[in-house]
Design a protein around this motif. Sequence first.
Motif, PDB file in Angstrom:
ATOM      1  N   ILE A   1       0.930  -0.969   0.192  1.00 21.94           N
ATOM      2  CA  ILE A   1       0.048   0.023  -0.009  1.00 21.94           C
ATOM      3  C   ILE A   1       0.803   1.326   0.015  1.00 21.94           C
ATOM      4  CG2 ILE A   1      -2.003  -1.066   1.147  1.00 21.94           C
ATOM      5  CD1 ILE A   1      -0.889  -0.163   3.773  1.00 21.94           C
ATOM      6  N   PRO A   2       0.340   2.479  -0.409  1.00 24.06           N
ATOM      7  CA  PRO A   2       1.097   3.499  -0.587  1.00 24.06           C
ATOM      8  C   PRO A   2       1.520   4.105   0.986  1.00 24.06           C
ATOM      9  CG  PRO A   2      -0.830   3.924  -1.608  1.00 24.06           C
ATOM     10  CD  PRO A   2      -1.196   2.629  -0.932  1.00 24.06           C
ATOM     11  N   ILE A   3       2.988   4.495   1.080  1.00 23.52           N
ATOM     12  CA  ILE A   3       3.399   4.800   2.218  1.00 23.52           C
ATOM     13  C   ILE A   3       3.906   6.391   2.191  1.00 23.52           C
ATOM     14  CG2 ILE A   3       5.283   4.569   3.934  1.00 23.52           C
ATOM     15  CD1 ILE A   3       3.680   2.222   3.701  1.00 23.52           C
ATOM     16  N   ILE A   4       3.567   7.225   3.230  1.00 19.45           N
ATOM     17  CA  ILE A   4       3.546   8.873   3.131  1.00 19.45           C
ATOM     18  C   ILE A   4       4.506   8.989   4.354  1.00 19.45           C
ATOM     19  CG2 ILE A   4       2.485  10.940   3.225  1.00 19.45           C
ATOM     20  CD1 ILE A   4       0.105   9.689   2.106  1.00 19.45           C
ATOM     21  N   ASN A   5       5.745   9.717   4.090  1.00 19.05           N
ATOM     22  CA  ASN A   5       6.706  10.184   5.079  1.00 19.05           C
ATOM     23  C   ASN A   5       5.880  11.497   5.964  1.00 19.05           C
ATOM     24  OD1 ASN A   5       8.703  11.408   6.694  1.00 19.05           O
ATOM     25  ND2 ASN A   5      10.119  11.475   4.850  1.00 19.05           N
ATOM     26  N   GLY A   6       5.384  11.178   7.160  1.00 22.07           N
ATOM     27  CA  GLY A   6       5.093  12.407   7.899  1.00 22.07           C
ATOM     28  C   GLY A   6       6.005  13.098   8.737  1.00 22.07           C
ATOM     29  N   LEU A   7       7.276  12.956   8.397  1.00 23.33           N
ATOM     30  CA  LEU A   7       8.525  13.530   8.779  1.00 23.33           C
ATOM     31  C   LEU A   7       9.250  12.574   9.251  1.00 23.33           C
ATOM     32  CD1 LEU A   7       8.911  16.616  11.208  1.00 23.33           C
ATOM     33  CD2 LEU A   7      10.075  14.488  11.813  1.00 23.33           C
ATOM     34  N   THR A   8      10.700  12.788   8.904  1.00 19.68           N
ATOM     35  CA  THR A   8      11.730  11.934   9.399  1.00 19.68           C
ATOM     36  C   THR A   8      13.045  12.673   9.622  1.00 19.68           C
ATOM     37  OG1 THR A   8      12.763  11.686   6.899  1.00 19.68           O
ATOM     38  CG2 THR A   8      11.389   9.644   7.911  1.00 19.68           C
ATOM     39  N   ASP A   9      14.111  12.393  10.219  1.00 20.84           N
ATOM     40  CA  ASP A   9      15.073  13.294  10.457  1.00 20.84           C
ATOM     41  C   ASP A   9      15.599  13.863   9.150  1.00 20.84           C
ATOM     42  OD1 ASP A   9      14.795  12.377  13.157  1.00 20.84           O
ATOM     43  OD2 ASP A   9      16.676  10.930  12.952  1.00 20.84           O
ATOM     44  N   LEU A  10      15.384  13.172   8.153  1.00 21.55           N
ATOM     45  CA  LEU A  10      15.816  13.927   6.752  1.00 21.55           C
ATOM     46  C   LEU A  10      15.143  14.676   6.008  1.00 21.55           C
ATOM     47  CD1 LEU A  10      18.681  13.247   6.088  1.00 21.55           C
ATOM     48  CD2 LEU A  10      17.956  11.482   4.530  1.00 21.55           C
ATOM     49  N   TYR A  11      13.632  14.427   5.961  1.00 24.36           N
ATOM     50  CA  TYR A  11      12.682  15.079   5.332  1.00 24.36           C
ATOM     51  C   TYR A  11      11.544  15.432   5.774  1.00 24.36           C
ATOM     52  CZ  TYR A  11      15.936  13.273   1.176  1.00 24.36           C
ATOM     53  OH  TYR A  11      16.892  13.112   0.448  1.00 24.36           O
ATOM     54  N   HIS A  12      10.458  16.518   5.246  1.00 23.94           N
ATOM     55  CA  HIS A  12       9.316  16.733   5.720  1.00 23.94           C
ATOM     56  C   HIS A  12       8.309  17.004   4.306  1.00 23.94           C
ATOM     57  CE1 HIS A  12       6.012  17.091   8.023  1.00 23.94           C
ATOM     58  NE2 HIS A  12       6.199  17.991   8.896  1.00 23.94           N
ATOM     59  N   PRO A  13       8.295  16.075   3.560  1.00 25.91           N
ATOM     60  CA  PRO A  13       7.685  16.459   2.328  1.00 25.91           C
ATOM     61  C   PRO A  13       6.484  17.126   2.198  1.00 25.91           C
ATOM     62  CG  PRO A  13       7.917  14.077   2.521  1.00 25.91           C
ATOM     63  CD  PRO A  13       8.462  14.584   3.504  1.00 25.91           C
ATOM     64  N   CYS A  14       5.466  16.513   3.247  1.00 25.32           N
ATOM     65  CA  CYS A  14       4.037  17.050   3.196  1.00 25.32           C
ATOM     66  C   CYS A  14       4.256  18.520   3.725  1.00 25.32           C
ATOM     67  CB  CYS A  14       3.260  16.321   4.058  1.00 25.32           C
ATOM     68  SG  CYS A  14       2.977  14.736   3.880  1.00 25.32           S
ATOM     69  N   GLN A  15       4.928  18.898   4.471  1.00 17.75           N
ATOM     70  CA  GLN A  15       5.150  20.171   4.872  1.00 17.75           C
ATOM     71  C   GLN A  15       5.443  21.139   3.790  1.00 17.75           C
ATOM     72  OE1 GLN A  15       4.664  21.560   8.278  1.00 17.75           O
ATOM     73  NE2 GLN A  15       4.677  23.431   6.977  1.00 17.75           N
ATOM     74  N   ALA A  16       6.348  20.595   2.959  1.00 14.46           N
ATOM     75  CA  ALA A  16       6.770  21.593   1.777  1.00 14.46           C
ATOM     76  C   ALA A  16       5.680  21.663   0.600  1.00 14.46           C
ATOM     77  CB  ALA A  16       8.072  21.006   1.207  1.00 14.46           C
TER      78      ALA A  16
END
Length: 304
Positions: free
Chosen positions: A116-131
Motif C-alpha cells: 500500500i502507499p507509504i507517506i512520510n509524515g516527517l523523518t530526520d531527513l525530510y518533511h515532504p508534506c510540509q513542503a
Amino acid sequence: MKHLLTLQDITAADFAAILDRAAQMKAKRSGYEHSLKGKSVGLIFFKPSTRTRVSFSAGVASMGGVAYYLGVNDLQLGRGEPIKDTARVLSRYLSAVVIRTFAQQDLEEVVQYSTIPIINGLTDLYHPCQALADFLTIREVFGAKQGVKVTYIGDGNNIAHSLLLGAALSGNHLICCSPQGYQPKPEIVAAAEKLARDSGAKLRVVDDVNAAAEGAQVIYTDIWASMGQEAEAEKRRRVFKDYQVDGAVMAKAAKDAIFMHLLPAHRGEEVTDEVIESPQSKVWDQAENRLWAQMALLEKLVAN
Ligand code: CP
Ligand code: NVA
C-alpha cells in the motif's frame, strides 16, 4: 507515483498537479467527500505531532475515509516487533500508511514490504508534506508565477532539505542560510540542484543572515533543536543565537515579504513574538494548508 518518502519521488508535474488540486479543493470546499469512501489510513507516529496527526485525520474523514492514529507505544512495534512484519500486516488491513519516524531507512524498509502507499509524515531527513503545504501557501500569496525569492534561516535540517527540493520542483529560488557545521547535507543540495536545472530555480547555501535576508519575499525559519536533538538544545541555542528572525531581519527583506514557520515555534529563539504575531506572518494559513495539500496527495495516491 506510488509513495511519498521524499520530494525526489515526485515529478515537477505531479508537484504542480497536487498544488492545483489542493487550491481547488480549498476554494470549493466540496467535490472530495467520497474520494476515500471505504478506505482506511494508518498514522504511525514515533514522535509527537499536532498538525500532521490532526490534519491527516481530519482530511481523511472529510474525504469519507477512516484514519487510525497508531502511537508507537500502542503497537507491538514499540515492544520490538520488526517494522517489516508490521508493514506486511498493516498492508492487509489498510489502504495507506503515514509514518513519522527518525531514520529515513526505516521508511525505505517499510516500502519494500508494503503493498500500500507509504507517506512520510516527517523523518530526520525530510518533511515532504510540509513542503507541499509551504509552496501552496507561497502560491496563494504571490500567485502561480515562479521565481519567488525564499530565504530559509536556521538549521539545515529535514525542513531545509524538503524546501530545497520543493523550490527546485516548483521553480522558486531558495537561499538556505545556516551556520557552518549545520548546513544541509551536500548530497541533498546536489539532488535539488539537479532538479533546479530543469525548472530554473536558483539555490544557494550561505551563512550570512543579513545578506540572505536582503530582498527576500519569504523569510522562513524552524526550531533550532529538532525532535531527537533535545540533548543538544543548549549548545544549539549558542550556535544559532545570531540566526533569530526578528524585526531587523524582516526589515532587510522585500517590502511585501511574508514570514513563514512550519510550527511549533519557540518564541524568543528562532523567531521573536513580534514577527510571528505581525501582519506579515502567514503561519496559520501555512498550517491550514497542510490539510488541503495532504488531501490532494491522498486523492492522488489512495482514492478510488
Ligand atoms: N509542522 C508540523 O509537522 O507540525 P507537527 O509536528 O505538529 O505535526
Ligand atoms: N525540524 C523539526 C520540525 C518539527 C515539525 C523537527 O524535526 O523536530
